[in-house]
Design an enzyme around this catalytic site. Structure first.
Site, PDB file in Angstrom:
ATOM      1  N   LYS A 111       0.819  -1.210   0.000  1.00  0.00           N
ATOM      2  CA  LYS A 111       0.000   0.000   0.000  1.00  0.00           C
ATOM      3  C   LYS A 111       0.852   1.259   0.000  1.00  0.00           C
ATOM      4  O   LYS A 111       0.433   2.280  -0.543  1.00  0.00           O
ATOM      5  CB  LYS A 111      -0.979  -0.008   1.181  1.00  0.00           C
ATOM      6  N   LYS A 200      -6.941 -14.068 -10.855  1.00  0.00           N
ATOM      7  CA  LYS A 200      -8.136 -14.065 -10.009  1.00  0.00           C
ATOM      8  C   LYS A 200      -9.122 -12.979 -10.450  1.00  0.00           C
ATOM      9  O   LYS A 200      -8.719 -11.949 -11.006  1.00  0.00           O
ATOM     10  CB  LYS A 200      -7.758 -13.898  -8.541  1.00  0.00           C
ATOM     11  N   LYS A 203     -12.141  -7.217  -7.989  1.00  0.00           N
ATOM     12  CA  LYS A 203     -13.162  -6.169  -8.056  1.00  0.00           C
ATOM     13  C   LYS A 203     -12.595  -4.853  -8.555  1.00  0.00           C
ATOM     14  O   LYS A 203     -13.341  -3.970  -8.958  1.00  0.00           O
ATOM     15  CB  LYS A 203     -13.856  -6.011  -6.710  1.00  0.00           C
TER      16      LYS A 203
HETATM   17  P1  ATP Z   1      -8.884  -6.312  -5.195  1.00  0.00           P
HETATM   18  O1  ATP Z   1      -9.231  -7.088  -6.401  1.00  0.00           O
HETATM   19  O2  ATP Z   1      -9.233  -4.878  -5.267  1.00  0.00           O
HETATM   20  O3  ATP Z   1      -7.523  -6.612  -4.664  1.00  0.00           O
HETATM   21  P2  ATP Z   1     -10.460  -8.226  -3.849  1.00  0.00           P
HETATM   22  O4  ATP Z   1     -11.569  -8.432  -4.802  1.00  0.00           O
HETATM   23  O5  ATP Z   1      -9.385  -9.236  -3.746  1.00  0.00           O
HETATM   24  O6  ATP Z   1      -9.848  -6.812  -4.052  1.00  0.00           O
HETATM   25  P3  ATP Z   1     -10.554  -7.954  -0.977  1.00  0.00           P
HETATM   26  O7  ATP Z   1     -11.285  -6.837  -0.312  1.00  0.00           O
HETATM   27  O8  ATP Z   1      -9.068  -7.968  -0.947  1.00  0.00           O
HETATM   28  O9  ATP Z   1     -11.118  -8.010  -2.439  1.00  0.00           O
HETATM   29  O10 ATP Z   1     -11.052  -9.338  -0.455  1.00  0.00           O
HETATM   30  C1  ATP Z   1     -12.207  -9.532   0.313  1.00  0.00           C
HETATM   31  C2  ATP Z   1     -12.375 -11.037   0.498  1.00  0.00           C
HETATM   32  O11 ATP Z   1     -12.771 -11.630  -0.749  1.00  0.00           O
HETATM   33  C3  ATP Z   1     -11.106 -11.778   0.916  1.00  0.00           C
HETATM   34  O12 ATP Z   1     -11.445 -12.747   1.886  1.00  0.00           O
HETATM   35  C4  ATP Z   1     -10.636 -12.449  -0.358  1.00  0.00           C
HETATM   36  O13 ATP Z   1      -9.919 -13.644  -0.097  1.00  0.00           O
HETATM   37  C5  ATP Z   1     -11.938 -12.736  -1.076  1.00  0.00           C
HETATM   38  N1  ATP Z   1     -11.757 -12.762  -2.532  1.00  0.00           N
HETATM   39  C6  ATP Z   1     -11.447 -11.721  -3.320  1.00  0.00           C
HETATM   40  N2  ATP Z   1     -11.371 -12.086  -4.621  1.00  0.00           N
HETATM   41  C7  ATP Z   1     -11.642 -13.412  -4.655  1.00  0.00           C
HETATM   42  C8  ATP Z   1     -11.725 -14.381  -5.713  1.00  0.00           C
HETATM   43  N3  ATP Z   1     -11.517 -14.050  -6.972  1.00  0.00           N
HETATM   44  N4  ATP Z   1     -12.050 -15.638  -5.387  1.00  0.00           N
HETATM   45  C9  ATP Z   1     -12.278 -15.971  -4.102  1.00  0.00           C
HETATM   46  N5  ATP Z   1     -12.209 -15.134  -3.074  1.00  0.00           N
HETATM   47  C10 ATP Z   1     -11.899 -13.857  -3.329  1.00  0.00           C
END
Ligand code: ATP
Ligand code: LTN
Length: 337
Positions: A111, A200, A203
């Site tokens: 970060k 992966k 979002k």
């Molecule tokens: P970014 O893509 O912006 O890094 P993110 O979608 O990974 O964010 P986080 O806020 O870091 O979102 O994660 C929130 C929760 O969602 C965490 O427990 C993470 O493991 C889960 N998660 C996020 N993306 C996935 C995915 N593609 N598949 C399964 N679990 C996910």
């Protein structure tokens, strides 16, 4: 009953990956454990937020968890900033965290690179506040993704250090904090990007490969029907050679609560087109009613406020109890009652 707690940052719109990998499994834990979930708004402000957006996202996280079936009678759901003990214990724990160990935190390093114009003290101390979140509630296990394991390790180190400091040499003294364990998702649904199935689903990438929970169901179905597959024609679970098909099988199995093997058997001999349509229908059938409940809740803020108020009241009782105990141990004079 096992005590479980996790915090969710109110940032961004949740994706299908967030839902299948985090929200759905966390909600289902309410049937087997004493669960507490909170919206980590104090953590969110360690990077600059638009105030109106932060407020909306805070409500939205609560609404998603409730829409996905979190039962406020069985569980505790609250907003972190509504329970002052988080910040108060966070301050005390700052005196038990070392600069060196915080400097080693991967999330801080990442970060700081991404927000190099604003490497604030809150961002540095982020994991200490997270330790306070957990240690206030005598938590046994913390369901988190792989990326948070380091923060849970640090929480354990701080808890042990504090316990030792105040019990060493004191015959029969009980440890103050319960030392928590990280709890990595069992089924480990790792949803992949529909257009790039070796990465992966994220979002923060707003494209044809990410499904957002808020998205119109027609658009969701279309994204699934146009997911990248391969030049073959058999629906098989083979992550290395058929990542697109494997991803869709995983999504389908998780949505239907069946094994990947069962999902694969269901589609044997089917064409890719028919397979993708069935997956699209299943995802839409799961998300559509959740969206409906989500929208209802978002249109009834007073209802959400009421649920969050009850949650904060429940949380406050336990949090205050721990904070008072800690204050006494440290030698701070507790306020007279
Ligand atoms: P970014 O893509 O912006 O890094 P993110 O979608 O990974 O964010 P986080 O806020 O870091 O979102 O994660 C929130 C929760 O969602 C965490 O427990 C993470 O493991 C889960 N998660 C996020 N993306 C996935 C995915 N593609 N598949 C399964 N679990 C996910
Ligand atoms: N850092 C976590 C969110 C979080 C959390 C917590 C998780 C804040 N406090 C306490 C578990 C327990 C994240 O970024 N996902």
């Amino acid at each position: 009953m096992k005590k479980i707690l996790s915090g969710i940052q109110p940032s961004g719109r949740p994706s299908l990956g967030n839902y299948l990998g985090a929200i759905k499994p966390q909600v289902s834990l309410q049937d087997e454990a004493d669960v507490t979930y909170f919206i980590a708004d104090l953590h969110a402000i360690t990077v600059r937020q638009d105030p109106a957006e932060l407020k909306k996202r805070t409500y939205a996280v609560a609404a998603w968890y409730l829409a996905c079936g979190l039962d406020p009678e069985k569980s505790t759901l609250f907003v972190q900033s509504h329970v002052p003990a988080h910040a108060q214990l966070g301050w005390i724990l700052n005196t038990f965290a070392q600069m060196g160990e915080l400097e080693r935190m991967t999330q801080f390093k990442d970060k700081s690179k991404r927000h190099s114009h604003n490497i604030n003290v809150g961002l540095f101390g982020y994991p200490v506040l997270q330790a306070a979140d957990i240690l206030l509630y005598n938590i046994d296990a913390v369901p988190v993704g792989e990326d948070q394991k380091q923060h849970i390790e640090l929480t354990r180190d701080i808890a042990i250090r504090f316990n030792n400091h105040y019990t060493q040499g004191k015959e029969g003294a009980k440890p103050i904090f319960v030392v928590p364990e990280p709890m990595l998702p069992k089924t480990g649904a790792r949803v992949k990007d529909l257009q790039n199935p070796t990465a992966k689903m994220s979002k923060s990438i707003d494209g044809k490969g990410t499904i957002f929970m808020e998205e119109d169901v027609k658009s969701i179905a279309k994204k699934i029907r146009s997911a990248v597959t391969d030049s073959g024609s058999t629906v098989e679970y083979d992550v290395a050679n058929k990542p697109g098909i494997a991803n869709l099988l995983e999504i389908y199995a998780t949505v239907q609560n069946i094994s990947i093997e069962a999902a694969q058997n269901e589609f044997s001999g089917q064409q890719y087109g028919a397979f993708k349509s069935t997956v699209a229908d299943a995802v839409v059938a799961e998300i559509e009613p959740i969206q409906k409940r989500f929208n209802e809740l978002m249109n009834h803020r007073a209802e959400l406020d009421k649920i969050l108020k009850v949650g904060a009241e429940k949380a406050n009782i336990q949090a205050e109890r721990t904070l008072q105990k800690v204050m006494r141990k440290v030698g701070l004079v507790p306020p007279a009652v």
